[in-house]
Write a protein that holds these residues in place. Structure first.
Motif, PDB file in Angstrom:
ATOM      1  N   ARG A 317       0.829  -1.211   0.000  1.00  0.00           N
ATOM      2  CA  ARG A 317       0.000   0.000   0.000  1.00  0.00           C
ATOM      3  C   ARG A 317       0.862   1.258   0.000  1.00  0.00           C
ATOM      4  O   ARG A 317       0.577   2.225  -0.717  1.00  0.00           O
ATOM      5  CB  ARG A 317      -0.915  -0.003   1.224  1.00  0.00           C
ATOM      6  N   ILE A 318       1.912   1.255   0.816  1.00  0.00           N
ATOM      7  CA  ILE A 318       2.796   2.426   0.863  1.00  0.00           C
ATOM      8  C   ILE A 318       3.523   2.594  -0.466  1.00  0.00           C
ATOM      9  O   ILE A 318       3.667   3.715  -0.976  1.00  0.00           O
ATOM     10  CB  ILE A 318       3.781   2.287   2.036  1.00  0.00           C
ATOM     11  N   TRP A 319       3.999   1.487  -1.035  1.00  0.00           N
ATOM     12  CA  TRP A 319       4.651   1.589  -2.351  1.00  0.00           C
ATOM     13  C   TRP A 319       3.687   2.156  -3.385  1.00  0.00           C
ATOM     14  O   TRP A 319       4.065   3.008  -4.198  1.00  0.00           O
ATOM     15  CB  TRP A 319       5.131   0.211  -2.799  1.00  0.00           C
ATOM     16  N   ASN A 320       2.453   1.691  -3.370  1.00  0.00           N
ATOM     17  CA  ASN A 320       1.467   2.179  -4.327  1.00  0.00           C
ATOM     18  C   ASN A 320       1.224   3.674  -4.148  1.00  0.00           C
ATOM     19  O   ASN A 320       1.062   4.420  -5.121  1.00  0.00           O
ATOM     20  CB  ASN A 320       0.164   1.403  -4.145  1.00  0.00           C
ATOM     21  N   LEU A 321       1.231   4.126  -2.899  1.00  0.00           N
ATOM     22  CA  LEU A 321       1.017   5.543  -2.613  1.00  0.00           C
ATOM     23  C   LEU A 321       2.127   6.395  -3.219  1.00  0.00           C
ATOM     24  O   LEU A 321       1.878   7.476  -3.769  1.00  0.00           O
ATOM     25  CB  LEU A 321       0.953   5.749  -1.100  1.00  0.00           C
ATOM     26  N   LEU A 322       3.362   5.902  -3.140  1.00  0.00           N
ATOM     27  CA  LEU A 322       4.494   6.653  -3.686  1.00  0.00           C
ATOM     28  C   LEU A 322       4.609   6.507  -5.196  1.00  0.00           C
ATOM     29  O   LEU A 322       4.977   7.453  -5.897  1.00  0.00           O
ATOM     30  CB  LEU A 322       5.798   6.194  -3.028  1.00  0.00           C
ATOM     31  N   ALA A 323       4.307   5.313  -5.712  1.00  0.00           N
ATOM     32  CA  ALA A 323       4.555   5.044  -7.131  1.00  0.00           C
ATOM     33  C   ALA A 323       3.548   5.732  -8.039  1.00  0.00           C
ATOM     34  O   ALA A 323       3.890   6.134  -9.153  1.00  0.00           O
ATOM     35  CB  ALA A 323       4.537   3.537  -7.387  1.00  0.00           C
ATOM     36  N   VAL A 324       2.304   5.861  -7.587  1.00  0.00           N
ATOM     37  CA  VAL A 324       1.302   6.481  -8.461  1.00  0.00           C
ATOM     38  C   VAL A 324       1.565   7.969  -8.633  1.00  0.00           C
ATOM     39  O   VAL A 324       1.101   8.577  -9.601  1.00  0.00           O
ATOM     40  CB  VAL A 324      -0.124   6.257  -7.914  1.00  0.00           C
ATOM     41  N   ARG A 325       2.291   8.575  -7.696  1.00  0.00           N
ATOM     42  CA  ARG A 325       2.717   9.971  -7.843  1.00  0.00           C
ATOM     43  C   ARG A 325       4.206   9.945  -8.150  1.00  0.00           C
ATOM     44  O   ARG A 325       5.045   9.988  -7.259  1.00  0.00           O
ATOM     45  CB  ARG A 325       2.414  10.762  -6.578  1.00  0.00           C
ATOM     46  N   ASP A 326       4.500   9.866  -9.412  1.00  0.00           N
ATOM     47  CA  ASP A 326       5.838   9.553  -9.907  1.00  0.00           C
ATOM     48  C   ASP A 326       6.874  10.555  -9.402  1.00  0.00           C
ATOM     49  O   ASP A 326       6.793  11.757  -9.671  1.00  0.00           O
ATOM     50  CB  ASP A 326       5.809   9.556 -11.436  1.00  0.00           C
ATOM     51  N   ASN A 327       7.875  10.026  -8.648  1.00  0.00           N
ATOM     52  CA  ASN A 327       9.040  10.803  -8.206  1.00  0.00           C
ATOM     53  C   ASN A 327       8.675  12.022  -7.364  1.00  0.00           C
ATOM     54  O   ASN A 327       9.377  13.034  -7.397  1.00  0.00           O
ATOM     55  CB  ASN A 327       9.881  11.242  -9.409  1.00  0.00           C
ATOM     56  N   LYS A 328       7.594  11.964  -6.614  1.00  0.00           N
ATOM     57  CA  LYS A 328       7.279  13.019  -5.660  1.00  0.00           C
ATOM     58  C   LYS A 328       7.981  12.726  -4.337  1.00  0.00           C
ATOM     59  O   LYS A 328       8.125  11.573  -3.944  1.00  0.00           O
ATOM     60  CB  LYS A 328       5.767  13.111  -5.435  1.00  0.00           C
ATOM     61  N   PHE A 329       8.402  13.786  -3.656  1.00  0.00           N
ATOM     62  CA  PHE A 329       9.109  13.624  -2.390  1.00  0.00           C
ATOM     63  C   PHE A 329       8.094  13.500  -1.252  1.00  0.00           C
ATOM     64  O   PHE A 329       7.243  14.369  -1.071  1.00  0.00           O
ATOM     65  CB  PHE A 329      10.037  14.819  -2.134  1.00  0.00           C
ATOM     66  N   ARG A 356      14.984  -3.264  -0.146  1.00  0.00           N
ATOM     67  CA  ARG A 356      14.713  -4.176  -1.262  1.00  0.00           C
ATOM     68  C   ARG A 356      14.777  -3.480  -2.617  1.00  0.00           C
ATOM     69  O   ARG A 356      14.610  -4.126  -3.648  1.00  0.00           O
ATOM     70  CB  ARG A 356      13.347  -4.832  -1.072  1.00  0.00           C
ATOM     71  N   GLY A 357      14.983  -2.185  -2.629  1.00  0.00           N
ATOM     72  CA  GLY A 357      15.169  -1.465  -3.884  1.00  0.00           C
ATOM     73  C   GLY A 357      13.906  -0.988  -4.550  1.00  0.00           C
ATOM     74  O   GLY A 357      13.949  -0.573  -5.717  1.00  0.00           O
ATOM     75  N   TYR A 358      12.768  -1.003  -3.854  1.00  0.00           N
ATOM     76  CA  TYR A 358      11.513  -0.572  -4.464  1.00  0.00           C
ATOM     77  C   TYR A 358      11.294   0.933  -4.350  1.00  0.00           C
ATOM     78  O   TYR A 358      10.517   1.496  -5.127  1.00  0.00           O
ATOM     79  CB  TYR A 358      10.333  -1.301  -3.817  1.00  0.00           C
ATOM     80  N   PHE A 394      11.270  10.170   0.606  1.00  0.00           N
ATOM     81  CA  PHE A 394      11.220   8.931  -0.160  1.00  0.00           C
ATOM     82  C   PHE A 394      10.509   9.172  -1.485  1.00  0.00           C
ATOM     83  O   PHE A 394       9.539   9.938  -1.556  1.00  0.00           O
ATOM     84  CB  PHE A 394      10.479   7.843   0.632  1.00  0.00           C
ATOM     85  N   THR A 395      11.011   8.521  -2.521  1.00  0.00           N
ATOM     86  CA  THR A 395      10.384   8.574  -3.844  1.00  0.00           C
ATOM     87  C   THR A 395      10.342   7.168  -4.434  1.00  0.00           C
ATOM     88  O   THR A 395      11.092   6.274  -4.014  1.00  0.00           O
ATOM     89  CB  THR A 395      11.162   9.482  -4.817  1.00  0.00           C
ATOM     90  N   SER A 396       9.481   6.995  -5.405  1.00  0.00           N
ATOM     91  CA  SER A 396       9.406   5.722  -6.121  1.00  0.00           C
ATOM     92  C   SER A 396       8.724   5.960  -7.461  1.00  0.00           C
ATOM     93  O   SER A 396       8.065   6.988  -7.664  1.00  0.00           O
ATOM     94  CB  SER A 396       8.624   4.679  -5.313  1.00  0.00           C
ATOM     95  N   ASN A 397       8.906   5.026  -8.366  1.00  0.00           N
ATOM     96  CA  ASN A 397       8.197   5.061  -9.643  1.00  0.00           C
ATOM     97  C   ASN A 397       8.096   3.646 -10.195  1.00  0.00           C
ATOM     98  O   ASN A 397       8.784   2.724  -9.737  1.00  0.00           O
ATOM     99  CB  ASN A 397       8.878   6.003 -10.652  1.00  0.00           C
ATOM    100  N   ILE A 398       7.247   3.490 -11.184  1.00  0.00           N
ATOM    101  CA  ILE A 398       6.963   2.168 -11.737  1.00  0.00           C
ATOM    102  C   ILE A 398       8.192   1.577 -12.424  1.00  0.00           C
ATOM    103  O   ILE A 398       8.498   0.384 -12.272  1.00  0.00           O
ATOM    104  CB  ILE A 398       5.784   2.255 -12.727  1.00  0.00           C
ATOM    105  N   ILE A 399       8.914   2.395 -13.175  1.00  0.00           N
ATOM    106  CA  ILE A 399      10.051   1.889 -13.947  1.00  0.00           C
ATOM    107  C   ILE A 399      11.135   1.349 -13.023  1.00  0.00           C
ATOM    108  O   ILE A 399      11.701   0.269 -13.259  1.00  0.00           O
ATOM    109  CB  ILE A 399      10.612   2.997 -14.857  1.00  0.00           C
TER     110      ILE A 399
END
Length: 470
Positions: A317-329, A356-358, A394-399
């Protein structure tokens, strides 16, 4: 990993030749033999095998000094796609028929085949008592040899029409410029498996299953999606109804019911099916598949499932929260507010995801953060006394997440193949995990290998879904 796949399916000599081509493509026959220190005849035989199964393709080039030479290039995608052949044959048998699957099996075993030879080999396999791919009822219908071969020829023409098998224009060059590599089955009219089309067929089936799971498992809806994906162009309800009638041969499905299914799919919030504008040539509404949207949904579902297995549902859920808003801090406090979780839990999950690198960790000052893209809404300003302090965001994206899981899949598949080799040689035993199998029916070692084969198929299928969706 590709070297392990070749060694597993063929032998170490073929794997050495393929490994050299992976690092030094394109190369000539003599350079391969010289640098791998393999005898010329063995190198020729290895190249024949690799060319027959479309793992290596030759290409003729003309040089002013040396004249015409043949260079060989390895196709890494085809090496990985060969891992999925058992799954692909099952899908072809389900989508088309078991006869089509049996014909493809001959190409998988022998590589290039003439149509007459393929029909002959398939007929021999069908009438043999050892065949287990086809049901006994279907085998009994092949008592008449002439009728059976006509049926097989028609099915073979279907495979050509569906582009599941294809010819190649490069095979003739092998015999012309290097007569040592010329073999009978490398004829100009020989056919081979079209591994790209087969992988695309498997991927499209997964896309359809994913879409139908979200809209409800309606058989007609799945056939409608298959028609739109297969044609790739906007279609009217009448055209789709004709396709459904020809495929399912079900006369109870009316045109009105097909139109209502299409209308419902077009209104679904997922947006997999879109309604095209009418034109002068087609006054009826036209529907098309949104390929980009369907791939995004597939990729997101696969990634969410992988991260859920790795970090739990709250981590996903947390990953999804970060990933759907691409590269937001995002800082932990804001994640805690949005995810409705305690701050201590959020911090623990964020660190676990980053290990884990996500997701990525950024140590950044408040001054720089205010000028970062998209930081206004997702990184609240720190208190006045902390403006010069560093804070973690923290940031995350799909790619990024996809690339990490693909890397893990390659490592998992390599470990599975290596472990399978050790088990085959009797060097290790998987131990308690084999107790779930019926050891009275098969040996323990075979049970262990079956378990590894299933795991390897799952890893290869996951690689296919991720690489085609990115």
């Amino acid at each position: 990993m590709c070297e392990l796949v070749i060694a597993r399916q063929y032998n170490s000599v073929v794997a050495s030749v393929a490994k050299y081509l992976m690092l030094n493509s394109p190369s000539t026959l003599y350079s391969i033999s010289r640098y791998t220190k393999i005898e010329l005849n063995e190198t020729k035989n290895a190249l024949i095998l690799l060319v027959l199964h479309d793992i290596v393709r030759p290409d003729t080039r003309v040089h002013p000094d040396t004249g015409t030479q043949v260079y060989y290039t390895v196709l890494l995608e085809n090496i990985l796609n060969r891992l999925l052949l058992p799954v692909v044959l099952t899908v072809v048998g389900h989508v088309y028929s078991k006869i089509h699957s049996q014909l493809l099996l001959q190409f998988a075993k022998y590589g290039y085949l003439c149509l007459e030879k393929c029909v002959s080999l398939t007929y021999s396999d069908i009438v043999s008592a050892n065949n287990t791919l086809l049901g006994q009822e279907l085998i009994d219908t092949f008592d008449n040899e002439e009728y059976a071969k006509i049926t097989l020829s028609n099915a073979l023409n279907d495979l050509i029409l569906y582009q599941l098998i294809a010819t190649t224009t490069t095979t003739a060059a092998i015999g012309v410029y290097e007569p040592e590599l010329n073999v009978n089955c490398l004829a100009p009219l020989a056919y081979r498996l079209n591994l790209e089309s087969l992988a695309r067929l498997l991927y499209n089936q997964e896309v359809i299953e994913n879409a139908s799971m979200r809209i409800g498992h309606i058989p007609v809806a799945k056939t409608v999606l298959l028609a739109l994906i297969a044609n790739g162009i906007p279609m009217t309800p009448a055209q789709i109804h004709d396709y459904i009638t020809n495929c399912s041969r079900d006369s109870t499905i009316t045109l009105d019911y097909t139109a209502r299914i299409l209308s419902g799919l077009a209104r679904h919030p997922d947006g997999v099916v879109t309604l095209s504008t009418k034109d002068d040539y087609s006054p009826e509404p036209m529907y098309a598949i949104n390929v980009k949207r369907s791939r995004e949904l597939m990729l997101h579902r696969v990634l969410f499932g992988c991260i859920e297995r790795s970090c739990g549902i709250m981590g996903a859920r947390i990953w999804n929260l970060l990933a759907v808003r691409d590269n937001k801090f995002w800082n932990p406090q804001y994640v805690s507010q949005q995810a409705l979780m305690p701050l201590s839990t959020v911090r623990s999950l964020l660190y676990s995801l980053s290990l884990r690198g996500y997701i990525r960790i950024h140590e950044i000052s408040d001054t720089k953060l205010q000028s970062a893209p998209g930081a206004t809404n997702f990184a609240p300003t720190l208190p006045a006394g902390m403006k010069q302090m560093q804070s973690l965001h923290f940031t995350s994206n799909i790619i990024m997440s996809s690339a990490k899981i693909v890397q893990d899949c390659y490592k998992i598949a390599s470990n599975l193949i290596h472990r399978g080799n050790l088990i085959s040689n009797g060097k290790i035993n998987m131990g308690p995990s084999s107790s779930q199998w019926n050891l009275d029916r098969i040996t323990g070692r075979q049970a262990e290998m079956d378990l590894l084969e299933q795991s390897l198929l799952h890893a290869a299928k996951l690689l296919l879904l991720l690489t085609n969706s990115m």
